[in-house]
Design an enzyme around this catalytic site. Structure first.
Site, PDB file in Angstrom:
ATOM      1  N   ASP A 145      44.394  84.370  34.124  1.00 38.41           N
ATOM      2  CA  ASP A 145      44.580  84.046  32.700  1.00 38.41           C
ATOM      3  C   ASP A 145      43.771  84.991  31.809  1.00 38.41           C
ATOM      4  O   ASP A 145      42.758  85.552  32.233  1.00 38.41           O
ATOM      5  CB  ASP A 145      44.091  82.618  32.418  1.00 38.41           C
ATOM      6  CG  ASP A 145      45.094  81.551  32.838  1.00 38.41           C
ATOM      7  OD1 ASP A 145      46.255  81.886  33.113  1.00 38.41           O
ATOM      8  OD2 ASP A 145      44.694  80.371  32.874  1.00 38.41           O
ATOM      9  N   ARG A 195      52.094  88.592  32.607  1.00 38.35           N
ATOM     10  CA  ARG A 195      52.459  87.505  31.683  1.00 38.35           C
ATOM     11  C   ARG A 195      52.105  87.944  30.264  1.00 38.35           C
ATOM     12  O   ARG A 195      50.977  88.344  29.995  1.00 38.35           O
ATOM     13  CB  ARG A 195      51.695  86.230  32.013  1.00 38.35           C
ATOM     14  CG  ARG A 195      52.003  85.091  31.015  1.00 38.35           C
ATOM     15  CD  ARG A 195      50.983  83.947  31.097  1.00 38.35           C
ATOM     16  NE  ARG A 195      50.964  83.338  32.397  1.00 38.35           N
ATOM     17  CZ  ARG A 195      49.914  82.643  32.865  1.00 38.35           C
ATOM     18  NH1 ARG A 195      48.812  82.521  32.142  1.00 38.35           N
ATOM     19  NH2 ARG A 195      49.953  82.100  34.061  1.00 38.35           N
TER      20      ARG A 195
HETATM   21  P1  FDA Z   1      54.332  79.327  18.581  1.00 38.00           P
HETATM   22  O1  FDA Z   1      52.932  78.879  18.631  1.00 38.00           O
HETATM   23  O2  FDA Z   1      54.834  80.110  17.448  1.00 38.00           O
HETATM   24  O3  FDA Z   1      55.270  78.137  18.942  1.00 38.00           O
HETATM   25  C1  FDA Z   1      56.682  78.210  18.940  1.00 38.00           C
HETATM   26  C2  FDA Z   1      57.227  76.801  19.015  1.00 38.00           C
HETATM   27  O4  FDA Z   1      56.858  76.205  20.279  1.00 38.00           O
HETATM   28  C3  FDA Z   1      56.640  75.840  17.989  1.00 38.00           C
HETATM   29  O5  FDA Z   1      57.355  75.876  16.796  1.00 38.00           O
HETATM   30  C4  FDA Z   1      56.756  74.505  18.688  1.00 38.00           C
HETATM   31  O6  FDA Z   1      58.069  74.027  18.641  1.00 38.00           O
HETATM   32  C5  FDA Z   1      56.458  74.850  20.113  1.00 38.00           C
HETATM   33  N1  FDA Z   1      55.018  74.740  20.431  1.00 38.00           N
HETATM   34  C6  FDA Z   1      54.139  75.748  20.605  1.00 38.00           C
HETATM   35  N2  FDA Z   1      52.931  75.277  20.936  1.00 38.00           N
HETATM   36  C7  FDA Z   1      53.045  73.930  20.950  1.00 38.00           C
HETATM   37  C8  FDA Z   1      52.140  72.871  21.217  1.00 38.00           C
HETATM   38  N3  FDA Z   1      50.873  73.105  21.550  1.00 38.00           N
HETATM   39  N4  FDA Z   1      52.595  71.615  21.136  1.00 38.00           N
HETATM   40  C9  FDA Z   1      53.885  71.341  20.825  1.00 38.00           C
HETATM   41  N5  FDA Z   1      54.793  72.312  20.560  1.00 38.00           N
HETATM   42  C10 FDA Z   1      54.377  73.575  20.623  1.00 38.00           C
HETATM   43  N6  FDA Z   1      47.078  82.012  25.893  1.00 38.00           N
HETATM   44  C11 FDA Z   1      45.996  82.771  26.192  1.00 38.00           C
HETATM   45  O7  FDA Z   1      45.259  83.164  25.284  1.00 38.00           O
HETATM   46  N7  FDA Z   1      45.726  83.108  27.492  1.00 38.00           N
HETATM   47  C12 FDA Z   1      46.527  82.726  28.519  1.00 38.00           C
HETATM   48  O8  FDA Z   1      46.240  83.053  29.683  1.00 38.00           O
HETATM   49  C13 FDA Z   1      47.661  81.947  28.216  1.00 38.00           C
HETATM   50  N8  FDA Z   1      48.516  81.524  29.196  1.00 38.00           N
HETATM   51  C14 FDA Z   1      49.689  80.910  28.857  1.00 38.00           C
HETATM   52  C15 FDA Z   1      50.622  80.593  29.845  1.00 38.00           C
HETATM   53  C16 FDA Z   1      51.844  80.049  29.489  1.00 38.00           C
HETATM   54  C17 FDA Z   1      52.853  79.762  30.546  1.00 38.00           C
HETATM   55  C18 FDA Z   1      52.141  79.796  28.105  1.00 38.00           C
HETATM   56  C19 FDA Z   1      53.466  79.258  27.693  1.00 38.00           C
HETATM   57  C20 FDA Z   1      51.214  80.063  27.154  1.00 38.00           C
HETATM   58  C21 FDA Z   1      49.977  80.588  27.512  1.00 38.00           C
HETATM   59  N9  FDA Z   1      49.019  80.844  26.555  1.00 38.00           N
HETATM   60  C22 FDA Z   1      47.909  81.601  26.888  1.00 38.00           C
HETATM   61  C23 FDA Z   1      49.140  80.247  25.189  1.00 38.00           C
HETATM   62  C24 FDA Z   1      49.808  81.177  24.233  1.00 38.00           C
HETATM   63  O9  FDA Z   1      48.970  82.275  23.966  1.00 38.00           O
HETATM   64  C25 FDA Z   1      50.144  80.467  22.911  1.00 38.00           C
HETATM   65  O10 FDA Z   1      48.964  80.017  22.327  1.00 38.00           O
HETATM   66  C26 FDA Z   1      51.103  79.293  23.061  1.00 38.00           C
HETATM   67  O11 FDA Z   1      52.075  79.527  24.040  1.00 38.00           O
HETATM   68  C27 FDA Z   1      51.849  79.022  21.722  1.00 38.00           C
HETATM   69  O12 FDA Z   1      52.575  80.159  21.347  1.00 38.00           O
HETATM   70  P2  FDA Z   1      54.187  80.276  21.364  1.00 38.00           P
HETATM   71  O13 FDA Z   1      54.501  81.622  21.920  1.00 38.00           O
HETATM   72  O14 FDA Z   1      54.779  79.152  22.079  1.00 38.00           O
HETATM   73  O15 FDA Z   1      54.588  80.349  19.865  1.00 38.00           O
END
Ligand code: FDA
Length: 317
Positions: A145, A195
């Site tokens: 991560d 990732r």
């Molecule tokens: P965004 O935050 O713009 O969300 C898009 C949409 O997704 C929202 O409108 C909502 O519908 C939904 N959504 C997103 N987050 C939500 C929540 N918490 N609750 C409910 N709905 C939500 N970060 C990091 O710094 N180091 C890491 O190693 C990882 N590893 C990782 C693994 C995996 C498999 C994922 C999916 C994410 C991570 N992350 C991470 C977290 C990542 O950096 C980020 O903070 C979150 O995925 C939210 O970003 P989105 O890309 O989903 O977009």
């Protein structure tokens, strides 16, 4: 601002106790966290596999400065991998593990100096090597991560050193960081598992893009490099626009040569919809007792969650 305030609240013992003692607030935790024990984690992994989803399990705990704790976390991962293998869940990497370098010792030996140092880097590398070896014995993989930007250089060095001996080790890059486009180009090499996520940490302006729009544009640029390259992209987002771009870029790739990744409890219907369409979808499932910093990052991502959470803290049931 909100994110920074929440991150500061992560240190609050009062909030942690209030959550643990309030059933409605506990329900918010349970949306995101599989449970406290390895049995809970294995049960959730089993159910996700039955639904056609891949899984990566994260044993919660981070920023440790206690050598015994770092060793115990390592032992927990080895134990978990044994359990998963015994159930046949690790076959072909169907269930793998994700590990935070600061959970397995990266911050050890700092003695008053903030951030990683040579002692912690050596300890974290040794612990990760144990976990990677156990994962390979079980037939699966490990993804390292990404944490806040102060750990990025050390995490990438550790991942690079492990990858030179164990090519399946995955690396995580955060689109929010200004450095990431260059890191993505360096890692877009044959077979490399990368990732890409937006990034969940509050970072200073010198290191990270300041608006959601700029982070999304950076994600799209990095995504293009990975999806047109010879590696194995792991596209970690719930953002519908970025999922659409991934799907379009994916048409030009061999089948099965990339995967979507989403968090346990976030957009579960979309996870199943994508998997039903034939895509590879992996769910990131955290478990363990030390869930508080993880929960805070999830709440900071979505103000609506925060409001729900605060309301539930105030409720009696
Ligand atoms: P965004 O935050 O713009 O969300 C898009 C949409 O997704 C929202 O409108 C909502 O519908 C939904 N959504 C997103 N987050 C939500 C929540 N918490 N609750 C409910 N709905 C939500 N970060 C990091 O710094 N180091 C890491 O190693 C990882 N590893 C990782 C693994 C995996 C498999 C994922 C999916 C994410 C991570 N992350 C991470 C977290 C990542 O950096 C980020 O903070 C979150 O995925 C939210 O970003 P989105 O890309 O989903 O977009």
């Amino acid at each position: 601002m909100l994110r920074r305030a929440l991150m500061a609240a992560a240190a609050s013992e009062w909030v942690r106790k209030a959550v643990t003692g309030t059933p409605a607030a506990r329900a918010v935790v349970d949306q995101y966290v599989a449970g406290e024990s390895s049995e809970d984690a294995v049960a959730v992994a089993r159910a996700l596999r039955a639904a056609g989803l891949l899984v990566t399990l994260d044993y919660l705990g981070e920023d440790t400065t206690d050598a015994q704790r770092a060793a115990a976390t390592t032992a927990q991962y080895v134990h978990l991998l044994g359990k998963l293998a015994a159930e046949g869940l690790t076959e072909d990497g169907a269930v793998e593990v994700s590990v935070k370098p600061t959970a397995v010792g990266l911050l050890l030996g700092a003695e008053g100096e903030p951030g990683p140092n040579a002692v912690g880097e050596r300890v974290a590398t040794e612990h990760l090597e144990r976990i990677v070896t156990a994962a390979l014995d079980a037939g699966t993989t490990v993804t390292i991560d990404a944490e806040d930007h102060t750990t990025a250089d050390a995490a990438l060095r550790i991942a690079g050193s492990l990858r030179s001996r164990f090519p399946s080790v995955g690396t995580v890059l955060q689109a929010a960081l200004r450095r990431t486009e260059a890191d993505v180009r360096a890692l877009a090499t044959p077979g490399t598992r990368v990732r890409l996520c937006k990034g969940a940490y509050a970072e200073p302006a010198a290191e990270a893009f300041g608006t959601r729009h700029d982070v999304d544009k950076s994600f799209a640029r990095c995504l293009r490099v990975l999806m047109t390259g010879p590696g194995y992209p792991m596209v970690a987002t719930h953002d519908p626009r970025l999922i659409d771009i991934t799907r379009s870029l994916g048409f030009a790739r061999p089948a099965g040569s990339f995967e979507y990744q989403m968090l346990h409890g976030v957009r579960p219907d979309e996870q199943r919809r994508l998997a039903a369409s034939g895509a590879k979808v992996r769910v990131y499932v955290p478990y363990g007792g030390d869930w508080y910093p993880y929960l805070v990052r999830r709440l900071a991502e979505r103000p609506a969650n925060l409001a729900l959470f605060l309301r539930s803290l105030g409720s009696k049931s």
